[in-house]
Design a protein around this motif. Structure first.
Motif, PDB file in Angstrom:
ATOM      1  N   HIS A   1       0.800  -1.218   0.000  1.00 20.35           N
ATOM      2  CA  HIS A   1       0.000   0.000   0.000  1.00 20.35           C
ATOM      3  C   HIS A   1       0.833   1.269   0.000  1.00 20.35           C
ATOM      4  CE1 HIS A   1      -2.792  -3.091   1.550  1.00 20.35           C
ATOM      5  NE2 HIS A   1      -3.622  -2.455   0.766  1.00 20.35           N
TER       6      HIS A   1
ATOM      7  N   ASP B   1       4.043   3.411  -2.208  1.00 23.24           N
ATOM      8  CA  ASP B   1       4.695   3.511  -3.506  1.00 23.24           C
ATOM      9  C   ASP B   1       6.211   3.461  -3.315  1.00 23.24           C
ATOM     10  OD1 ASP B   1       5.248   3.861  -6.149  1.00 23.24           O
ATOM     11  OD2 ASP B   1       4.685   5.979  -6.220  1.00 23.24           O
TER      12      ASP B   1
ATOM     13  N   THR C   1       9.821  -2.840  -3.508  1.00 25.69           N
ATOM     14  CA  THR C   1       8.573  -3.102  -4.218  1.00 25.69           C
ATOM     15  C   THR C   1       8.293  -4.598  -4.209  1.00 25.69           C
ATOM     16  OG1 THR C   1       9.754  -3.198  -6.337  1.00 25.69           O
ATOM     17  CG2 THR C   1       8.736  -1.092  -5.742  1.00 25.69           C
TER      18      THR C   1
ATOM     19  N   GLN D   1      -2.912   4.057  -3.050  1.00 22.80           N
ATOM     20  CA  GLN D   1      -2.732   2.817  -3.808  1.00 22.80           C
ATOM     21  C   GLN D   1      -4.028   2.018  -3.944  1.00 22.80           C
ATOM     22  OE1 GLN D   1       0.554   1.739  -5.143  1.00 22.80           O
ATOM     23  NE2 GLN D   1       0.728   3.934  -4.815  1.00 22.80           N
TER      24      GLN D   1
ATOM     25  N   ARG E   1      -4.361   0.027  -7.281  1.00 24.16           N
ATOM     26  CA  ARG E   1      -3.516  -1.167  -7.251  1.00 24.16           C
ATOM     27  C   ARG E   1      -4.141  -2.241  -6.366  1.00 24.16           C
ATOM     28  NH1 ARG E   1       1.826  -1.492  -8.318  1.00 24.16           N
ATOM     29  NH2 ARG E   1       2.648  -3.596  -8.122  1.00 24.16           N
TER      30      ARG E   1
ATOM     31  N   ILE F   1      -1.369   1.347 -13.825  1.00 26.50           N
ATOM     32  CA  ILE F   1      -1.726   0.321 -12.840  1.00 26.50           C
ATOM     33  C   ILE F   1      -1.807  -1.044 -13.502  1.00 26.50           C
ATOM     34  CG2 ILE F   1      -3.555  -0.478 -11.289  1.00 26.50           C
ATOM     35  CD1 ILE F   1      -4.228   2.472 -10.772  1.00 26.50           C
TER      36      ILE F   1
END
Length: 312
Positions: free
Chosen positions: A54, A56, A102, A247, A250, A282
């Motif tokens: 959640h 970036d 990530t 997010q 996503r 996305i």
């Protein structure tokens, strides 16, 4: 005779009640178990996965500050995630001593499975309560969070639609796309048709709608519907401007992909427009690939429609 004196609560009793509630709730949710919800992750590991899903590309320092974790302990967990192929690290342009973190595709799939298990467990816990009691329970939780969190807004959630939500989806799509892209009323008519078909005849075992909620109001939507026995289709992705930065897009896509896998679909497809750059990003980050593009005149605009696909 009434004296008008209000007896103040005993602080020791208040502390005891809070601690008793903590013991009850942690045991009720199973967070005292070595592994959370029969997953390979501890509670701390699952919480770190949540932050990675959640945020970036956060750094370990940012996650550690948010969760108040010992840097060495956090570093060992991140290293374990990297060894298992769940996390990718890249140097931070702002500070070469830090790495941006990530989730990989494998990491997103692991988190999606954990999220579904959590949602199913809480759904089962609430199933025994009538609607009025469920509303009392969640309102009490919001009260606790608001008081202890100094009035901060609760984090966004994804939930099933309630009465009125589908109408909100139609209205919000119509208003947003008219304001942002100049779409005419024919677009809202299309959204109403898609939403109406879902309400009238969707298969709960293979089709689903998610409503994102932020600070107590609707903040986004996504539908996954059957296109064929092997192919599912994503429709009506929306995140309101007020809820951006969390997010949510996503999260909605990851949730839909996880559900599609559970249903046994072999492919997920979607149709979008080239001008929708945020949504396209996305889709691309989630592993979708553009397989077709064609100019068309729709919704009062000259557009380039794109078909994207993801093999599961």
């Amino acid at each position: 005779m009434e004296t008008g004196i209000v007896q103040q609560p005993n602080q020791g009793d208040e502390v005891a009640r809070v601690r008793a509630f903590n013991r009850f709730y942690t045991a009720r949710l199973g967070v005292l178990e070595q592994r959370l919800m029969d997953s390979p992750f501890s509670l701390t590991e699952a919480r770190i996965l949540y932050e990675l899903a959640h945020r970036d590309a956060p750094t370990a320092k940012e996650i550690g500050a948010e969760l108040k974790l010992d840097p060495g302990y956090l570093s060992r967990i991140i290293q374990g995630f990297a060894d298992d192929g769940l996390v990718k690290r890249s140097p931070s342009p702002a500070d070469r001593r830090q790495h941006l973190l990530t989730l990989t595709a494998k990491g997103r799939a692991a988190y999606a499975k954990l999220e579904r298990s959590s949602q199913n467990e809480v759904t089962a816990m609430l199933a025994g309560l009538p609607p009025a009691e469920r509303a009392r329970l969640t309102a009490a939780m919001s009260t606790i969070q608001g008081l202890i969190g100094a009035g901060s807004a609760p984090p966004p959630i994804l939930r099933s639609p309630r009465p009125g939500d589908i109408g909100w989806v139609v209205q919000s799509h119509g208003a947003f796309y008219a304001a942002e892209y100049g779409f005419d009323a024919s677009f809202e008519a299309l959204v109403a048709e898609i939403a109406g078909q879902f309400l009238a005849s969707h298969d709960p075992g293979r089709e689903r709608c998610w409503i994102a909620e932020y600070d107590g109001v609707q903040a986004g939507s996504l539908f996954l519907v059957r296109d064929s026995d092997d192919v599912a289709k994503l429709r009506l992705l929306l995140v309101t401007p007020q809820a951006r930065g969390h997010q949510l897009g996503r999260r909605l896509i990851d949730e839909a992909i996880g559900f599609a896998r559970l249903c046994g679909y072999r492919k997920v497809t979607l149709w979008t427009q080239s001008i929708l750059t945020a949504a396209r990003r996305i889709y691309q980050d989630a592993g979708f690939q553009r397989v077709a593009a064609e100019p068309h005149r729709s919704f009062g605009q000259d557009l380039i429609g794109e078909t994207w696909e993801l093999s599961l």
